[in-house]
Each structure stands twice: as structure tokens, then as C-alpha cells.
Design an enzyme around this catalytic site. Structure first.
Site, PDB file in Angstrom:
ATOM      1  N   CYS A  11       0.850  -1.188   0.000  1.00  0.00           N
ATOM      2  CA  CYS A  11       0.000   0.000   0.000  1.00  0.00           C
ATOM      3  C   CYS A  11       0.883   1.234   0.000  1.00  0.00           C
ATOM      4  O   CYS A  11       1.824   1.342   0.792  1.00  0.00           O
ATOM      5  CB  CYS A  11      -0.918   0.007   1.230  1.00  0.00           C
ATOM      6  SG  CYS A  11      -2.005   1.451   1.311  1.00  0.00           S
ATOM      7  N   HIS A  63      -8.775  -3.685  -3.180  1.00  0.00           N
ATOM      8  CA  HIS A  63      -7.871  -2.885  -2.340  1.00  0.00           C
ATOM      9  C   HIS A  63      -8.283  -1.414  -2.355  1.00  0.00           C
ATOM     10  O   HIS A  63      -8.339  -0.756  -1.297  1.00  0.00           O
ATOM     11  CB  HIS A  63      -6.436  -3.052  -2.854  1.00  0.00           C
ATOM     12  CG  HIS A  63      -5.400  -2.337  -2.035  1.00  0.00           C
ATOM     13  ND1 HIS A  63      -4.455  -2.989  -1.287  1.00  0.00           N
ATOM     14  CD2 HIS A  63      -5.154  -1.012  -1.849  1.00  0.00           C
ATOM     15  CE1 HIS A  63      -3.678  -2.108  -0.681  1.00  0.00           C
ATOM     16  NE2 HIS A  63      -4.086  -0.889  -1.027  1.00  0.00           N
ATOM     17  N   GLU A  64      -8.600  -0.889  -3.554  1.00  0.00           N
ATOM     18  CA  GLU A  64      -8.955   0.531  -3.658  1.00  0.00           C
ATOM     19  C   GLU A  64     -10.356   0.809  -3.114  1.00  0.00           C
ATOM     20  O   GLU A  64     -10.592   1.849  -2.497  1.00  0.00           O
ATOM     21  CB  GLU A  64      -8.845   1.003  -5.112  1.00  0.00           C
ATOM     22  CG  GLU A  64      -7.453   0.849  -5.714  1.00  0.00           C
ATOM     23  CD  GLU A  64      -6.354   1.425  -4.836  1.00  0.00           C
ATOM     24  OE1 GLU A  64      -6.578   2.483  -4.190  1.00  0.00           O
ATOM     25  OE2 GLU A  64      -5.273   0.819  -4.774  1.00  0.00           O
ATOM     26  N   HIS A  80     -10.124   1.286   0.502  1.00  0.00           N
ATOM     27  CA  HIS A  80      -9.660   2.629   0.882  1.00  0.00           C
ATOM     28  C   HIS A  80     -10.825   3.612   0.966  1.00  0.00           C
ATOM     29  O   HIS A  80     -10.866   4.467   1.857  1.00  0.00           O
ATOM     30  CB  HIS A  80      -8.646   3.151  -0.138  1.00  0.00           C
ATOM     31  CG  HIS A  80      -7.223   2.797   0.176  1.00  0.00           C
ATOM     32  ND1 HIS A  80      -6.608   3.133   1.370  1.00  0.00           N
ATOM     33  CD2 HIS A  80      -6.275   2.153  -0.557  1.00  0.00           C
ATOM     34  CE1 HIS A  80      -5.353   2.716   1.365  1.00  0.00           C
ATOM     35  NE2 HIS A  80      -5.126   2.110   0.211  1.00  0.00           N
TER      36      HIS A  80
END
Length: 504
Positions: A419, A461-462, A465
Site C-alpha cells: 500500500c 484494495h482501492e 480505501h
């Protein structure tokens, strides 16, 4: 203009500079900070005193690194507390670019000699109004460290851009002309080119065309490796040339942001040719849409790093990411859900944020090789909005606006992830092999896209976020990330059964 209004000029200039840098209209900024467009317009014209709340909100939304708040704090206390009224004698009503002005050709050239950049702007303008035009508004704005406003602001506070070093020259037709300064700040100059000199006046009458030209110089310790052209008036042709020393082995790329959510490579190629010891890069487009933004960026592969010395190479991976504007773990913005966009009303804001994400991706690619692909979410740039991009290993860019995972496969696997917000370590993370993601287009239409394997991992993953979740929360109980020095997967793709690494 009254003394009170004059005292607010530094704040007005800082607000306009950052609104310009971020590509927001007055209406878009007003929407983002919760004020009316009329309020923002009056603040920028000096008719309304800004409130502390407005200054703080504007600084946050424009990711100005505290510059707008500091400009507000520089106002005298009585100036900050007094509500503004229109001022007798203010010329703000006339300081507006003519709405019926048409740019037949906007031509820009940026030349670098190894120490200084010289920008030359030439525009063939046509007066489609019923009145003569006697002035033209221009802006000079620099940002040495894109994506890291705190660092840029600190640089220009300590060493502001001066009129002497700019060495501005301007002319209309073949006549040299003067100018009147509107705003003068550390990294932002706004002025009116006046169609006159000591020998006469040269108004542009209705139905007439003329070339205007101006040029200025900025040293490379104040100019970042990017050059942006924004279409603010109806324009028939736009052309740009970059002129660099060949010995620096320049690499140039460009991104376009228009009326869609996506920021994508130029639709036509940037041409390259060599003349003597110079590398010339040229790009042209016809009929660019109003409000489009075209950003050219470059790096010198045979020259010094962006930091100007070898110290950048000695930074840790996380410090390198921080140096290009990536928010690091510990910042509260990484631990809270991002604000969704209201579409299509906030389409302009989406375009701005996506352009910032694409630019950050280009900067990151300049300091690390992402063999598995990469992604960036708006909170990692300090922007509290629900947008992210993913770039696959093949180079495809995926834009995600207001995304959420609505379905995922029961089959999963574990792979190491990194990350940008804590890039010194890598962690083994279980992820589903397939996910279905609902997201929105710029016009508000909702779509569902299925992603698999490596792309699913990048997208998940995004999306995490944007919901305030870091990959460490998915790691098995009792495990923790390992130092990047112990990681052996750098330069390799993720592996999946059947030999597929990036299925479509």
C-alpha cells in the site's frame, strides 16, 4: 477599491490560485464547501469577507496544504470579523474575460535550457461581441511538487516567485503592450494584458481577430515537471510544444480530462523529432471541448532526480511515496469512509479528482516499477471523495466512482499486497477470486462490473480505501506485514492456477 477590500487581496489570490490549480469553478467549490455560488463570487470579487469556516473548508476541499488558512489568518482581526458590502469604486465588475471571445488558435511552447523554463503563449483571438475588447486576463501559476501542497507552499513562502525573475514580455499583434496586476502571490500571478502602450491604443473591435503573445521565465527549482492547458473559452485549435535538451533523454506523456469521469491518455499521439541537440515534442487537437484540461508531464531519464540530487534515492519506500504527495498511515482520512459524489451535479468535481489520481499514478510510476499493476484512492491524496483508479499490469486504466462490492465469490486466495500509504512493508492478504462492483458513470448511471483474479485484488484494495479500510484488517489473526527487504515478489506478477496472471 476600499482599504478593507485591498487587505483581503492576498486571501483572494490564494483562493483563486488553488481553485485554478484544482480545476474547480466557483459553483463547484461552493457545492463542495456548503456555501452558495453567490457567496464564493462575492468573496473573490472583494465584496464579501470570508468566514473562518469558509477558509478552512476551502483549504481542505482544494487540498491547499494550509495556504488558504494562513492567508485568512494574515487578515486583520477586524477584517475577518466584518461582513463585506459592495465597495464604491471597485472595478471587479469589469474584470471579467469577455464571454463572447473566441480563441481561433491557442499555441503554447515550453523551452528548457537545463536550468530555466521559458513559456510562450500565443493566441489568435476573435471578438464576437458588439463591443471593443481592450484587455485580456492571464494567469501564471507554478507548483514544484504536485500532490504535495505543504511542500510546495513551504518552498514558495521561503523563495517566492518574483516579477524580476519572471521577465514577462507581452504584445498584441506586433505592438509591445503593458499590463495591470490583479493578484500577486508567492506562486500565483494574475494580471490583465492591456491593449495599449505609450505610443497608442490597439482595441480589438467587433468582428476582428488578432494575435496576443506573452512569455515568462521560471527556474527549474520552482517549476514542476508538468504543463497544463485548460480550455476556458471556445477554442478551435490547441497546440503545445515541449523543447528539451536531447542529452537529458526526456520521456513525455499526456492525459486528458473532459466531460467524462475518465482521465485518459491523449487521443492522438505526441510527436517527437530532434533538431540539432534539441528534442521537440509536439501535440495538437482540433475543437477541444470547453472545460477540458490537457496535462503534459515528463521526466529526464539521463538527468538528476526530481529532488535535484541523489538524496531522493536514499529515501525509504514510504518516504518516497510521501514525497510525491501520498498521505501516510496515521492520517485520519485513511480511516473513514469517503464522501460519495452527487451525480451528475458534481461531474466537474469528479473530473478534477480523477485527473489528480492519474497524475499521482504517473508520479508513482516514476519511482517504482509496478509489475502487478497499481491503484490509488482519493483519500490517499488527502481528498475526501469516493473515487479511485486502478492500472492493470497491461496498462489498462479503470476508473471507479462511488464503488461498492455487491457480490464476491466463495473461492479466494492469498497474495502479498503493498500500500502506498505504508510502502515499507508487504502483507499476505486473502481476497475473493471474483467480485461484482457497482459504480457510477459521470452522468450518474449505475453499472455493475465483474473483476477477476489480479484485477479483482487491485479493485478490492482501492474500494477498501474508500470505505476507510486498510489491507491489514483482512490479514489472518496473529499475522503482520513483513519488511519490504524480506519480500521476494518485487518485479513479479501474482500467480493463479492455470497460469493466468491478469485475466480479462
Amino acid at each position: 477599491m476600499s482599504d478593507e477590500s485591498h487587505a483581503a487581496e492576498p486571501f483572494i489570490a490564494e483562493l483563486k490560485r488553488w481553485r485554478e490549480v484544482r480545476g474547480l469553478s466557483q459553483s463547484a467549490l461552493a457545492k463542495a464547501v456548503g456555501y452558495t455560488p453567490s457567496y464564493v463570487s462575492k468573496v473573490e470579487s472583494g465584496q464579501q469577507r470570508p468566514s473562518q469556516s469558509f477558509a478552512e473548508q476551502a483549504d481542505r476541499v482544494l487540498n491547499a496544504g494550509g495556504a488558504i488558512k494562513r492567508a485568512f489568518n494574515e487578515l486583520e482581526p477586524v477584517e475577518r470579523a466584518t461582513a463585506g458590502v459592495p465597495h464604491a469604486g471597485s472595478d471587479s465588475a469589469t474584470d471579467v474575460q469577455p464571454s463572447s471571445l473566441i480563441v481561433k488558435h491557442d499555441d503554447a511552447e515550453l523551452r528548457y535550457d537545463g536550468r530555466y523554463y521559458r513559456a510562450t503563449q500565443r493566441r489568435l483571438i476573435y471578438n464576437a461581441s458588439p463591443d471593443p475588447i481592450t484587455q485580456y486576463l492571464i494567469r501564471i501559476s507554478v507548483d514544484r511538487h504536485p500532490g504535495n501542497p505543504e511542500r510546495s507552499n513551504r518552498l514558495y513562502r521561503d523563495n517566492p516567485l518574483t516579477w524580476e525573475e519572471i521577465n514577462l514580455a507581452a504584445k498584441v499583434g506586433r505592438e509591445p503592450i503593458g499590463w495591470r496586476v490583479q493578484h500577486d502571490r508567492d506562486a500565483f500571478k494574475e494580471l490583465w494584458l492591456l491593449f495599449e502602450n505609450e505610443y497608442g491604443r490597439y482595441p480589438l473591435y467587433p468582428g476582428e481577430s488578432t494575435w496576443i503573445e506573452y512569455s515568462y521565465t521560471v527556474s527549474d527549482d520552482k517549476w514542476g515537471t508538468w504543463f497544463q492547458r485548460a480550455v476556458r473559452l471556445p477554442t478551435e485549435k490547441l497546440s503545445v510544444r515541449l523543447d528539451f535538451p536531447s542529452e537529458l533523454d526526456p520521456g513525455v506523456w499526456g492525459t486528458e480530462t473532459t466531460m467524462t469521469a475518465a482521465a485518459f491518455p491523449f487521443r492522438t499521439a505526441i510527436t517527437h523529432h530532434t533538431v540539432d541537440d534539441r528534442s521537440i515534442y509536439a501535440w495538437t487537437t482540433q475543437d477541444p471541448p470547453l472545460h477540458a484540461r490537457y496535462r503534459l508531464e515528463w521526466k529526464f531519464r539521463a538527468g538528476p532526480s526530481d529532488e535535484g540530487d541523489a538524496s531522493h534515492m536514499a529515501l525509504t519506500p514510504s518516504a518516497k511515496m510521501s514525497s510525491i504527495g501520498i498521505v501516510q498511515v496515521g492520517d485520519e482520512i485513511l480511516n473513514k469512509p469517503a464522501r460519495p459524489f452527487q451525480l451528475p451535479k458534481e461531474a466537474e468535481e469528479v473530473r478534477r479528482v480523477v485527473a489528480e489520481l492519474v497524475s499521482a499514478g504517473e508520479r508513482a510510476a516514476g519511482i517504482h516499477v509496478f509489475s502487478k499493476g497499481m491503484g490509488c484512492a482519493a483519500p490517499q491524496l488527502g481528498i475526501d471523495r469516493a473515487a479511485a483508479i486502478v492500472r492493470t499490469a497491461e496498462g489498462e486504466t479503470i476508473t471507479l466512482v462511488n464503488p461498492r462490492i455487491i457480490e464476491q465469490s466463495t473461492e479466494a486466495d492469498e497474495q502479498y499486497e503493498g500500500c502506498w500509504s505504508f510502502f515499507d512493508v508487504r502483507g499476505m492478504v486473502p481476497r475473493p477470486l471474483s467480485i461484482s462492483v457497482e459504480h457510477q458513470d459521470i452522468d450518474g448511471q449505475r453499472r455493475i462490473t465483474i473483476f477477476e483474479h489480479a484485477v479483482a485484488r487491485l479493485v478490492a484494495h482501492e474500494v477498501d480505501h474508500l470505505h476507510g479500510v486498510l489491507y491489514t484488517s483482512h490479514m489472518p489473526l496473529g499475522t503482520s506485514p513483513i519488511p519490504v527487504a524480506q519480500y521476494r515478489g518485487t518485479g513479479q506478477t501474482w500467480q493463479y492456477s492455470g497460469g493466468s496472471t491478469q485475466p480479462q
